[in-house]
Each structure stands twice: as C-alpha cells, then as structure tokens.
Design a protein around this motif. Structure first.
Motif, PDB file in Angstrom:
ATOM      1  N   SER A  90      -6.609 -49.008 -35.444  1.00 22.83           N
ATOM      2  CA  SER A  90      -7.102 -48.886 -36.818  1.00 22.83           C
ATOM      3  C   SER A  90      -6.656 -47.562 -37.439  1.00 22.83           C
ATOM      4  O   SER A  90      -6.254 -47.514 -38.602  1.00 22.83           O
ATOM      5  CB  SER A  90      -8.627 -48.988 -36.820  1.00 22.83           C
ATOM      6  N   TYR A  91      -6.727 -46.511 -36.637  1.00 21.67           N
ATOM      7  CA  TYR A  91      -6.320 -45.193 -37.154  1.00 21.67           C
ATOM      8  C   TYR A  91      -4.829 -45.125 -37.432  1.00 21.67           C
ATOM      9  O   TYR A  91      -4.389 -44.418 -38.347  1.00 21.67           O
ATOM     10  CB  TYR A  91      -6.718 -44.095 -36.164  1.00 21.67           C
ATOM     11  N   GLU A  92      -4.035 -45.837 -36.649  1.00 25.33           N
ATOM     12  CA  GLU A  92      -2.598 -45.814 -36.878  1.00 25.33           C
ATOM     13  C   GLU A  92      -2.252 -46.398 -38.255  1.00 25.33           C
ATOM     14  O   GLU A  92      -1.294 -45.947 -38.902  1.00 25.33           O
ATOM     15  CB  GLU A  92      -1.872 -46.579 -35.772  1.00 25.33           C
ATOM     16  N   LYS A  93      -3.026 -47.359 -38.726  1.00 22.44           N
ATOM     17  CA  LYS A  93      -2.787 -47.946 -40.049  1.00 22.44           C
ATOM     18  C   LYS A  93      -3.053 -46.919 -41.160  1.00 22.44           C
ATOM     19  O   LYS A  93      -2.432 -46.933 -42.205  1.00 22.44           O
ATOM     20  CB  LYS A  93      -3.674 -49.188 -40.253  1.00 22.44           C
ATOM     21  N   GLU A  94      -4.016 -46.073 -40.899  1.00 19.69           N
ATOM     22  CA  GLU A  94      -4.373 -45.081 -41.914  1.00 19.69           C
ATOM     23  C   GLU A  94      -3.986 -43.674 -41.437  1.00 19.69           C
ATOM     24  O   GLU A  94      -4.686 -42.693 -41.672  1.00 19.69           O
ATOM     25  CB  GLU A  94      -5.875 -45.153 -42.182  1.00 19.69           C
ATOM     26  N   LYS A  95      -2.842 -43.595 -40.791  1.00 18.03           N
ATOM     27  CA  LYS A  95      -2.409 -42.365 -40.136  1.00 18.03           C
ATOM     28  C   LYS A  95      -2.358 -41.167 -41.087  1.00 18.03           C
ATOM     29  O   LYS A  95      -2.736 -40.058 -40.707  1.00 18.03           O
ATOM     30  CB  LYS A  95      -1.036 -42.595 -39.500  1.00 18.03           C
ATOM     31  N   GLU A 127     -11.397 -50.044 -24.122  1.00 16.81           N
ATOM     32  CA  GLU A 127     -10.949 -51.085 -25.049  1.00 16.81           C
ATOM     33  C   GLU A 127     -11.381 -50.757 -26.482  1.00 16.81           C
ATOM     34  O   GLU A 127     -10.593 -50.903 -27.424  1.00 16.81           O
ATOM     35  CB  GLU A 127     -11.503 -52.435 -24.609  1.00 16.81           C
ATOM     36  N   LEU A 128     -12.619 -50.290 -26.620  1.00 15.59           N
ATOM     37  CA  LEU A 128     -13.090 -49.908 -27.961  1.00 15.59           C
ATOM     38  C   LEU A 128     -12.254 -48.760 -28.529  1.00 15.59           C
ATOM     39  O   LEU A 128     -11.880 -48.782 -29.721  1.00 15.59           O
ATOM     40  CB  LEU A 128     -14.565 -49.496 -27.900  1.00 15.59           C
ATOM     41  N   LEU A 129     -11.957 -47.791 -27.686  1.00  9.04           N
ATOM     42  CA  LEU A 129     -11.159 -46.655 -28.148  1.00  9.04           C
ATOM     43  C   LEU A 129      -9.738 -47.078 -28.533  1.00  9.04           C
ATOM     44  O   LEU A 129      -9.164 -46.569 -29.504  1.00  9.04           O
ATOM     45  CB  LEU A 129     -11.128 -45.554 -27.076  1.00  9.04           C
ATOM     46  N   GLU A 130      -9.185 -48.020 -27.773  1.00  9.72           N
ATOM     47  CA  GLU A 130      -7.848 -48.509 -28.123  1.00  9.72           C
ATOM     48  C   GLU A 130      -7.865 -49.266 -29.447  1.00  9.72           C
ATOM     49  O   GLU A 130      -6.923 -49.162 -30.244  1.00  9.72           O
ATOM     50  CB  GLU A 130      -7.306 -49.387 -26.996  1.00  9.72           C
ATOM     51  N   ASN A 131      -8.942 -50.009 -29.706  1.00  7.70           N
ATOM     52  CA  ASN A 131      -9.075 -50.683 -31.004  1.00  7.70           C
ATOM     53  C   ASN A 131      -9.163 -49.666 -32.134  1.00  7.70           C
ATOM     54  O   ASN A 131      -8.555 -49.845 -33.199  1.00  7.70           O
ATOM     55  CB  ASN A 131     -10.309 -51.602 -31.012  1.00  7.70           C
ATOM     56  N   LYS A 132      -9.938 -48.613 -31.895  1.00 14.09           N
ATOM     57  CA  LYS A 132     -10.024 -47.549 -32.901  1.00 14.09           C
ATOM     58  C   LYS A 132      -8.656 -46.941 -33.155  1.00 14.09           C
ATOM     59  O   LYS A 132      -8.294 -46.649 -34.289  1.00 14.09           O
ATOM     60  CB  LYS A 132     -10.982 -46.445 -32.428  1.00 14.09           C
ATOM     61  N   LEU A 133      -7.930 -46.752 -32.082  1.00 14.15           N
ATOM     62  CA  LEU A 133      -6.602 -46.149 -32.200  1.00 14.15           C
ATOM     63  C   LEU A 133      -5.692 -46.993 -33.095  1.00 14.15           C
ATOM     64  O   LEU A 133      -4.992 -46.461 -33.971  1.00 14.15           O
ATOM     65  CB  LEU A 133      -5.985 -45.976 -30.809  1.00 14.15           C
ATOM     66  N   ASN A 157      -4.120 -40.466 -43.676  1.00 12.93           N
ATOM     67  CA  ASN A 157      -5.445 -39.961 -44.053  1.00 12.93           C
ATOM     68  C   ASN A 157      -6.253 -39.425 -42.874  1.00 12.93           C
ATOM     69  O   ASN A 157      -7.103 -38.559 -43.049  1.00 12.93           O
ATOM     70  CB  ASN A 157      -6.255 -41.065 -44.747  1.00 12.93           C
ATOM     71  N   PHE A 158      -5.976 -39.990 -41.694  1.00 17.95           N
ATOM     72  CA  PHE A 158      -6.821 -39.652 -40.549  1.00 17.95           C
ATOM     73  C   PHE A 158      -6.035 -39.061 -39.376  1.00 17.95           C
ATOM     74  O   PHE A 158      -6.345 -39.338 -38.214  1.00 17.95           O
ATOM     75  CB  PHE A 158      -7.567 -40.907 -40.063  1.00 17.95           C
ATOM     76  N   GLY A 159      -5.087 -38.248 -39.616  1.00 10.38           N
ATOM     77  CA  GLY A 159      -4.262 -37.627 -38.566  1.00 10.38           C
ATOM     78  C   GLY A 159      -5.075 -36.905 -37.501  1.00 10.38           C
ATOM     79  O   GLY A 159      -4.914 -37.174 -36.304  1.00 10.38           O
ATOM     80  N   PRO A 160      -5.959 -35.970 -37.892  1.00 10.61           N
ATOM     81  CA  PRO A 160      -6.739 -35.248 -36.866  1.00 10.61           C
ATOM     82  C   PRO A 160      -7.662 -36.167 -36.063  1.00 10.61           C
ATOM     83  O   PRO A 160      -7.807 -35.992 -34.845  1.00 10.61           O
ATOM     84  CB  PRO A 160      -7.569 -34.254 -37.673  1.00 10.61           C
ATOM     85  N   ALA A 161      -8.248 -37.151 -36.737  1.00  8.45           N
ATOM     86  CA  ALA A 161      -9.134 -38.082 -36.023  1.00  8.45           C
ATOM     87  C   ALA A 161      -8.334 -38.913 -35.018  1.00  8.45           C
ATOM     88  O   ALA A 161      -8.826 -39.220 -33.922  1.00  8.45           O
ATOM     89  CB  ALA A 161      -9.847 -38.993 -37.010  1.00  8.45           C
ATOM     90  N   LEU A 162      -7.120 -39.253 -35.384  1.00  5.08           N
ATOM     91  CA  LEU A 162      -6.256 -40.021 -34.485  1.00  5.08           C
ATOM     92  C   LEU A 162      -5.950 -39.222 -33.222  1.00  5.08           C
ATOM     93  O   LEU A 162      -6.020 -39.748 -32.112  1.00  5.08           O
ATOM     94  CB  LEU A 162      -4.954 -40.390 -35.207  1.00  5.08           C
TER      95      LEU A 162
END
Length: 166
Positions: free
Chosen positions: A78-83, A70-76, A85-90
């Motif tokens: 968040s990362y999609e909003k800043e896709k 669930e935590l990882l899905e929440n992170k996901l 800037n954070f492509g590799p992290a996503l």
C-alpha cells in the motif's frame, strides 16, 4: 499450515494421553525397583512435557509473527503506491518487516532445536521402556522361582510332618 499444526497438536495430545497411561502402569509395577529407576522416567517425562509445551508456544509465536509479517507486507504494498507522500513511513515499515523476518528465522531455529531435543528425549523414553520390559521379564522369572521354592518348601514341610508322626 494451521491444519498441520492442529493435527500435530492432536497427535501431541494423544501422545501425552498414551504417555500418561504408560506412566501409571509403570509406577504401579516399579514400586519395588530402585528410586533411581523410578525418578528417571518421571524426570524424563517432565522434560518431554516441558519441551512439548515450549514447542507449542514457539509454534504459536511463529504463527503470530507470520501473520504480523503478512500484515506488514500488505502495508508495504500500500505504501509503495503512495511512495511520494509516505517515503519515511515506507522505510519504517520495511525495517519492521526485516526485523520480524529475523525474529521468525530465530524462532524457526529454536523450533528445530526443540524438535531435535524432543526426538532425543523420545529415544530416551523408548530405551527406558525397553529396560522396563526387560526388568518385568526378570521379575516374572523371579516370581516363578519363588513360587517353585514355596511349593518345594511346603512339600518338605509335609514330609517332615509325616516323618514326625511315624
């Protein structure tokens, strides 16, 4: 789901307490039975206890992994909003979610297998209880026969004593 787990653990606890009480009763009455019949319920109960412990541990691991998922899905999200800037992290987070989903699937399978084995062992315990009940019934009949024979022997001894006195 946590409440279900707690209810299940409470039932497991009550079951363990009941099993302990039954074990003590059985041990007191089966001292005269063969060593094989004494060891079988103890070994079976140990196996059931170990399976229950393993099942509890798997449930805890599953709950932890589900929280982590669930935590990882929440992170996901968040990362999609800043896709941009954070492509590799996503991509890395998506891989972690995939990996954890695989682990959860494996744990679910292990849990099912443990439940199946626990059911099998429970059936074995029930069969042993039925055998114990049967043996107890036979023991009661034998004890009654022994008592009748002792009474008969006592009566014969009295008759013999009367005959000797005459």
């Amino acid at each position: 789901e946590i409440i279900s787990c707690q209810n299940f653990e409470e039932k497991q606890r009550r079951c363990r307490e009941e099993m302990e009480g039954l074990k003590q009763k059985c041990n007191n009455k089966l001292k005269q039975a063969s060593q094989k019949s004494q060891r079988a319920p103890q070994l079976l109960q140990l196996q059931v206890f170990q399976l229950q412990q393993e099942k509890k541990q798997l449930r805890e691991e599953l709950a932890n992994l589900m929280k982590e998922q669930e935590l990882l899905e929440n992170k996901l999200r968040s990362y999609e909003k800043e896709k941009t800037n954070f492509g590799p992290a996503l991509e890395e987070t998506q891989w972690e979610v995939c990996q954890k989903s695989g682990e959860i699937s494996l744990l679910k399978q292990q849990l099912k297998e443990s439940q199946s084995e626990l059911n099998s062992k429970t059936n074995e315990v029930l069969n042993l209880k039925a055998q114990l009940k049967d043996i107890r019934g036979k023991m009661e009949l034998l004890e009654m026969k022994i008592q009748d024979l002792e009474e008969s022997l006592h009566a014969k001894a009295m008759e013999l004593e009367v005959c000797e006195n005459e």
